[in-house]
Design an enzyme around this catalytic site. Structure first.
Site, mmCIF file in Angstrom:
data_model
loop_
_atom_site.group_PDB
_atom_site.id
_atom_site.type_symbol
_atom_site.label_atom_id
_atom_site.label_comp_id
_atom_site.label_asym_id
_atom_site.label_seq_id
_atom_site.Cartn_x
_atom_site.Cartn_y
_atom_site.Cartn_z
ATOM 1 N N CYS A 119 16.279 41.953 47.928
ATOM 2 C CA CYS A 119 17.643 41.668 48.350
ATOM 3 C C CYS A 119 17.629 40.572 49.407
ATOM 4 O O CYS A 119 16.831 40.600 50.331
ATOM 5 C CB CYS A 119 18.315 42.916 48.928
ATOM 6 N N ILE A 120 18.530 39.652 49.251
ATOM 7 C CA ILE A 120 18.631 38.521 50.193
ATOM 8 C C ILE A 120 19.464 38.943 51.387
ATOM 9 O O ILE A 120 20.407 39.628 51.321
ATOM 10 C CB ILE A 120 19.252 37.282 49.503
#
Length: 109
Positions: free
Chosen positions: A108-109
């Protein structure tokens, strides 16, 4: 830093706990409150599922893996991204993991 019941709980810059051992349901409720979420039974179901997943696989699932695992466990009504976004509008994998006291999902960014 998060204060819960008079105790200081260390968090990183993104709000994830520095020490998973600091987590309990009152910490989860405090984190959720900072994110504008009032935890209901449906939230706890996902939170406890994430904790079990982490214990079993030693990592926090990213969104796609989370949806797939929830679908296998609870069926298509709860194992879909629309349902999860209604519970955790700040990004289900990241926000639910943060509330569950787990590390940020690696993808996940």
């Amino acid at each position: 830093m998060l204060e819960v019941n008079g105790k200081q709980i260390a968090t990183n810059t993104e709000g994830y706990l520095e020490q998973q051992s600091d987590w309990d349901e009152s910490v989860a409720a405090a984190i959720a409150q900072t994110e504008g979420i009032e935890l209901q039974a449906e939230h706890w179901e996902v939170i406890h599922f994430l904790q079990t997943f982490y214990q079993d696989y030693n990592h926090t699932p990213a969104m796609r893996a989370l949806v797939k695992a929830l679908k296998m466990k609870f069926g298509p009504n709860k194992g879909n991204s629309i349902y999860l976004h209604t519970l955790f509008p700040g990004g289900p994998a990241k926000q639910a993991s943060r509330i569950a006291g787990l590390p940020k999902p690696s993808r996940c960014i």
